[in-house]
Design a protein around this motif. Structure first.
Motif, PDB file in Angstrom:
ATOM      1  N   VAL A   1      21.478 -30.814  -1.880  1.00 13.62           N
ATOM      2  CA  VAL A   1      21.383 -31.613  -0.649  1.00 13.62           C
ATOM      3  C   VAL A   1      22.765 -32.102  -0.252  1.00 13.62           C
ATOM      4  CG1 VAL A   1      18.991 -32.308  -1.140  1.00 13.62           C
ATOM      5  CG2 VAL A   1      20.877 -33.789  -1.865  1.00 13.62           C
TER       6      VAL A   1
ATOM      7  N   SER B   1      18.430 -37.734   1.827  1.00 13.80           N
ATOM      8  CA  SER B   1      17.348 -36.884   1.333  1.00 13.80           C
ATOM      9  C   SER B   1      16.279 -37.711   0.622  1.00 13.80           C
ATOM     10  CB  SER B   1      17.886 -35.805   0.398  1.00 13.80           C
ATOM     11  OG  SER B   1      18.667 -34.884   1.132  1.00 13.80           O
TER      12      SER B   1
ATOM     13  N   LEU C   1      16.695 -33.154  -6.684  1.00 15.08           N
ATOM     14  CA  LEU C   1      17.590 -33.096  -5.534  1.00 15.08           C
ATOM     15  C   LEU C   1      18.986 -33.406  -6.054  1.00 15.08           C
ATOM     16  CD1 LEU C   1      15.460 -35.201  -3.010  1.00 15.08           C
ATOM     17  CD2 LEU C   1      15.389 -32.727  -3.413  1.00 15.08           C
TER      18      LEU C   1
ATOM     19  N   ASP D   1      17.965 -30.664   4.941  1.00 19.29           N
ATOM     20  CA  ASP D   1      18.996 -29.784   4.389  1.00 19.29           C
ATOM     21  C   ASP D   1      18.701 -28.313   4.659  1.00 19.29           C
ATOM     22  OD1 ASP D   1      21.042 -31.452   2.866  1.00 19.29           O
ATOM     23  OD2 ASP D   1      19.144 -32.309   2.197  1.00 19.29           O
TER      24      ASP D   1
END
Length: 132
Positions: free
Chosen positions: A11, A17, A51, A119
């Motif tokens: 990300v 995110s 992530l 993303d």
């Protein structure tokens, strides 16, 4: 072998995110989260996503990082319990900044729609009638 899937997704901005996926109702495990990564529970403790910031992700691989907004390698598909759950998650994703690449597809016994997260990763949400 343990029945567990952990997706590793790069990300651009970890805080953004986390906020995006929190808005969809996903939770994060602080024990495995930090400055470079956030461990997200997708389906209890059997399916999660890590992530990771792009620089950290790049340190784990020996080839160039793909730009998910320009090319796609996979679509993450989540099975939903109802059409309403599909629509609810799509509405939450849209409100959180997702792009919707196509209208919902309704085949009667199956209903699905997808979104592109902030993303560029593609997520597909699908409900299938139990009798199918």
């Amino acid at each position: 072998m343990k029945n567990q899937i952990i997706l590793n997704l790069p990300v651009k901005n970890l805080d953004k995110s986390r906020a995006f996926f929190s808005a969809l109702g996903f939770s994060f495990d602080p024990r495995f989260s930090g400055e470079n990564a956030a461990f997200m529970n997708i389906v209890d403790d059997t399916i999660q996503a890590m992530l990771t910031t792009e620089p950290f992700f790049q340190s784990l691989i020996d080839k160039p990082l793909a730009n998910a907004k320009e090319a796609n390698e996979l679509v993450i598909c989540l099975n939903c319990e109802s059409r309403e759950e599909v629509d609810s998650l799509i509405a939450k994703a849209t409100a959180a900044g997702a792009r919707i690449p196509h209208p919902p597809e309704d085949n009667g016994f199956m209903y699905d729609q997808g979104f592109e997260d902030i993303d560029g990763h593609l997520w597909n949400l699908v409900w299938t009638a139990p009798e199918a």
